[in-house]
Scaffold this motif. Structure first.
Motif, PDB file in Angstrom:
ATOM      1  N   ALA A   1      12.583   3.163 -18.776  1.00  0.00           N
ATOM      2  CA  ALA A   1      12.136   4.348 -18.019  1.00  0.00           C
ATOM      3  C   ALA A   1      12.312   4.128 -16.522  1.00  0.00           C
ATOM      4  N   GLY A   2      12.057   2.892 -16.077  1.00  0.00           N
ATOM      5  CA  GLY A   2      12.236   2.591 -14.658  1.00  0.00           C
ATOM      6  C   GLY A   2      13.673   2.749 -14.218  1.00  0.00           C
ATOM      7  N   VAL A   3      14.612   2.326 -15.098  1.00  0.00           N
ATOM      8  CA  VAL A   3      16.033   2.485 -14.778  1.00  0.00           C
ATOM      9  C   VAL A   3      16.394   3.963 -14.654  1.00  0.00           C
ATOM     10  N   ILE A   4      15.898   4.754 -15.616  1.00  0.00           N
ATOM     11  CA  ILE A   4      16.183   6.199 -15.589  1.00  0.00           C
ATOM     12  C   ILE A   4      15.619   6.848 -14.328  1.00  0.00           C
ATOM     13  N   ILE A   5      14.372   6.460 -14.000  1.00  0.00           N
ATOM     14  CA  ILE A   5      13.741   7.031 -12.800  1.00  0.00           C
ATOM     15  C   ILE A   5      14.502   6.612 -11.545  1.00  0.00           C
ATOM     16  N   SER A   6      14.949   5.351 -11.514  1.00  0.00           N
ATOM     17  CA  SER A   6      15.714   4.875 -10.359  1.00  0.00           C
ATOM     18  C   SER A   6      17.010   5.654 -10.196  1.00  0.00           C
ATOM     19  N   VAL A   7      17.682   5.888 -11.323  1.00  0.00           N
ATOM     20  CA  VAL A   7      18.924   6.674 -11.278  1.00  0.00           C
ATOM     21  C   VAL A   7      18.644   8.090 -10.792  1.00  0.00           C
ATOM     22  N   GLU A   8      17.536   8.661 -11.296  1.00  0.00           N
ATOM     23  CA  GLU A   8      17.183  10.020 -10.894  1.00  0.00           C
ATOM     24  C   GLU A   8      16.865  10.093  -9.399  1.00  0.00           C
ATOM     25  N   LEU A   9      16.125   9.094  -8.906  1.00  0.00           N
ATOM     26  CA  LEU A   9      15.814   9.065  -7.474  1.00  0.00           C
ATOM     27  C   LEU A   9      17.068   8.920  -6.624  1.00  0.00           C
ATOM     28  N   GLN A  10      17.995   8.070  -7.075  1.00  0.00           N
ATOM     29  CA  GLN A  10      19.250   7.889  -6.351  1.00  0.00           C
ATOM     30  C   GLN A  10      20.070   9.181  -6.360  1.00  0.00           C
ATOM     31  N   ARG A  11      20.036   9.875  -7.523  1.00  0.00           N
ATOM     32  CA  ARG A  11      20.778  11.139  -7.603  1.00  0.00           C
ATOM     33  C   ARG A  11      20.232  12.164  -6.612  1.00  0.00           C
ATOM     34  N   LYS A  12      18.893  12.248  -6.558  1.00  0.00           N
ATOM     35  CA  LYS A  12      18.295  13.198  -5.621  1.00  0.00           C
ATOM     36  C   LYS A  12      18.532  12.785  -4.171  1.00  0.00           C
ATOM     37  N   GLU A  13      18.523  11.486  -3.931  1.00  0.00           N
ATOM     38  CA  GLU A  13      18.779  11.002  -2.574  1.00  0.00           C
ATOM     39  C   GLU A  13      20.208  11.320  -2.144  1.00  0.00           C
ATOM     40  N   LEU A  14      21.155  11.138  -3.082  1.00  0.00           N
ATOM     41  CA  LEU A  14      22.550  11.453  -2.782  1.00  0.00           C
ATOM     42  C   LEU A  14      22.727  12.956  -2.556  1.00  0.00           C
ATOM     43  N   LYS A  15      22.032  13.757  -3.358  1.00  0.00           N
ATOM     44  CA  LYS A  15      22.114  15.209  -3.177  1.00  0.00           C
ATOM     45  C   LYS A  15      21.563  15.623  -1.818  1.00  0.00           C
ATOM     46  N   SER A  16      20.419  14.981  -1.449  1.00  0.00           N
ATOM     47  CA  SER A  16      19.833  15.274  -0.141  1.00  0.00           C
ATOM     48  C   SER A  16      20.786  14.883   0.988  1.00  0.00           C
ATOM     49  N   THR A  17      21.455  13.719   0.811  1.00  0.00           N
ATOM     50  CA  THR A  17      22.413  13.265   1.829  1.00  0.00           C
ATOM     51  C   THR A  17      23.585  14.228   1.925  1.00  0.00           C
ATOM     52  N   ARG A  18      24.085  14.692   0.761  1.00  0.00           N
ATOM     53  CA  ARG A  18      25.197  15.652   0.770  1.00  0.00           C
ATOM     54  C   ARG A  18      24.803  16.949   1.448  1.00  0.00           C
ATOM     55  N   ASP A  19      23.568  17.402   1.169  1.00  0.00           N
ATOM     56  CA  ASP A  19      23.098  18.638   1.803  1.00  0.00           C
ATOM     57  C   ASP A  19      23.011  18.471   3.312  1.00  0.00           C
ATOM     58  N   GLU A  20      22.532  17.317   3.761  1.00  0.00           N
ATOM     59  CA  GLU A  20      22.435  17.062   5.195  1.00  0.00           C
ATOM     60  C   GLU A  20      23.817  17.020   5.839  1.00  0.00           C
ATOM     61  N   LEU A  21      24.770  16.372   5.143  1.00  0.00           N
ATOM     62  CA  LEU A  21      26.136  16.304   5.680  1.00  0.00           C
ATOM     63  C   LEU A  21      26.770  17.687   5.717  1.00  0.00           C
ATOM     64  N   THR A  22      26.481  18.489   4.678  1.00  0.00           N
ATOM     65  CA  THR A  22      26.997  19.859   4.669  1.00  0.00           C
ATOM     66  C   THR A  22      26.428  20.658   5.833  1.00  0.00           C
ATOM     67  N   GLY A  23      25.117  20.480   6.081  1.00  0.00           N
ATOM     68  CA  GLY A  23      24.492  21.167   7.202  1.00  0.00           C
ATOM     69  C   GLY A  23      25.084  20.734   8.538  1.00  0.00           C
ATOM     70  N   GLN A  24      25.345  19.433   8.676  1.00  0.00           N
ATOM     71  CA  GLN A  24      25.964  18.933   9.907  1.00  0.00           C
ATOM     72  C   GLN A  24      27.374  19.484  10.064  1.00  0.00           C
TER      73      GLN A  24
END
Length: 316
Positions: free
Chosen positions: A87-110
């Motif tokens: 479960a920890g691995v799955i949660i870690s992957v999910e957190l990384q996915r959301k972090e990458l999405k947030s980074t992409r959104d920020e780059l898109t905004g920039q």
């Protein structure tokens, strides 16, 4: 100072909100861990208390097979930690996915902000150059009107070179036999004279229209905002001269010029009746009507008076 403070508040405020969202998400995952642990604890308690013969005090004579079975009962604990790790691995992957999405959104905004800034800089550069060209064009127009000119009766008046051009032309064509002769005189007056005072006027007008058209490309409404500004400055005399100049210019490779005049309806404010009545010569009037019919109607925009006159001439 206020603007910078507001900017800092907005910027860091967004980051704080994002941090809170992340903390909230992580907290929700800890709830999952806690729920799994409580479920396991309840399961183990039920299992232990339901075994009536379960004893922790094993005598020395206890068979090894029984001890092995007792040890195997703790595989549930191993399964628990294995599940928690997965479960920890799955949660870690999910957190990384959301972090990458947030980074992409920020780059898109920039990227969008940089693109907007680029467009604003291009627009500012265009406006600066446009008004420079317009200022130069107006200075050329000013040369058409001198301070004063002494006329034969001893009085003085403003000298209008376009008006003088038409007056001189009407005197020259008086009594002409055909429109070909009058047309040839127009061409000679407008194009074959190297010292023609109107040459730089029409060259600069063309350069301004081409500059506007190239910058705005298909954004026709924005382009017309600027071309309408130029058209509104043209006097009646200038519009009449433009009407003749563009028509005869086609013989000298003025196709692109004509396209721009048509696209932006630069002759919409033409006073056609005044142009036609400048000379009393009937051949001249016939030539003006002939030129009018050769033009495409889009050149005159919404000038209903000219459009109606064209329809009348076509019926003759």
């Amino acid at each position: 100072m206020t603007l910078n403070s507001d900017f800092i508040k907005i910027s860091f405020g967004d980051e704080m909100e994002n941090s809170k969202d992340k903390e909230y998400n992580i907290g929700s995952y800890w709830k999952v861990f806690l729920l799994i642990f409580i479920s396991w604890f309840v399961f183990m308690a039920v299992m232990f208390w339901s075994a009536n013969d379960f004893e922790f005090d094993f005598p020395p004579s206890t068979p090894l097979s029984f001890l092995g079975l007792f040890g195997d009962s703790f595989n549930v604990l191993t399964s628990l930690f294995t599940g928690l790790a997965f479960a920890g691995v799955i949660i870690s992957v999910e957190l990384q996915r959301k972090e990458l999405k947030s980074t992409r959104d920020e780059l898109t905004g920039q990227k969008d902000a940089l693109e907007k800034q680029k467009l604003e800089m291009e627009q500012q550069s265009f406006d600066n150059r446009f008004f420079q060209m317009l200022n130069r064009f107006n200075k050329i127009r000013e040369k058409f009107v001198a301070d004063e000119k002494i006329v034969p009766n001893g009085s003085s008046r403003k000298q209008n070179h376009i008006l003088d051009f038409f007056n001189g032309f009407c005197t020259t064509v008086s009594g002409s036999q055909n429109i070909e002769t009058v047309a040839a005189m127009f061409k000679d007056s407008l194009f074959l004279d190297d010292e023609n005072e109107f040459k730089y006027y029409f060259i600069n007008l063309y350069q301004i229209l081409k500059f506007i058209d190239k910058f705005y490309n298909e954004r026709i409404d924005e382009a017309k905002f600027h071309t309408n500004m130029i058209r509104a400055q043209l006097t009646s005399n200038e519009s009449q001269l433009l009407f003749l100049h563009i028509f005869f210019l086609q013989e000298f490779g003025g196709k692109k010029y004509m396209e721009l005049i048509k696209k932006y309806a630069m002759l919409e404010h033409l006073d056609y009746e005044r142009l036609k009545n400048r000379c009393n010569d009937p051949v001249y009037k016939k030539l003006i009507d002939h030129i009018l019919l050769e033009y495409e109607q889009e050149v005159f925009g919404k000038n209903k008076k000219i459009l109606e006159h064209i329809n009348v001439l076509k019926k003759l």
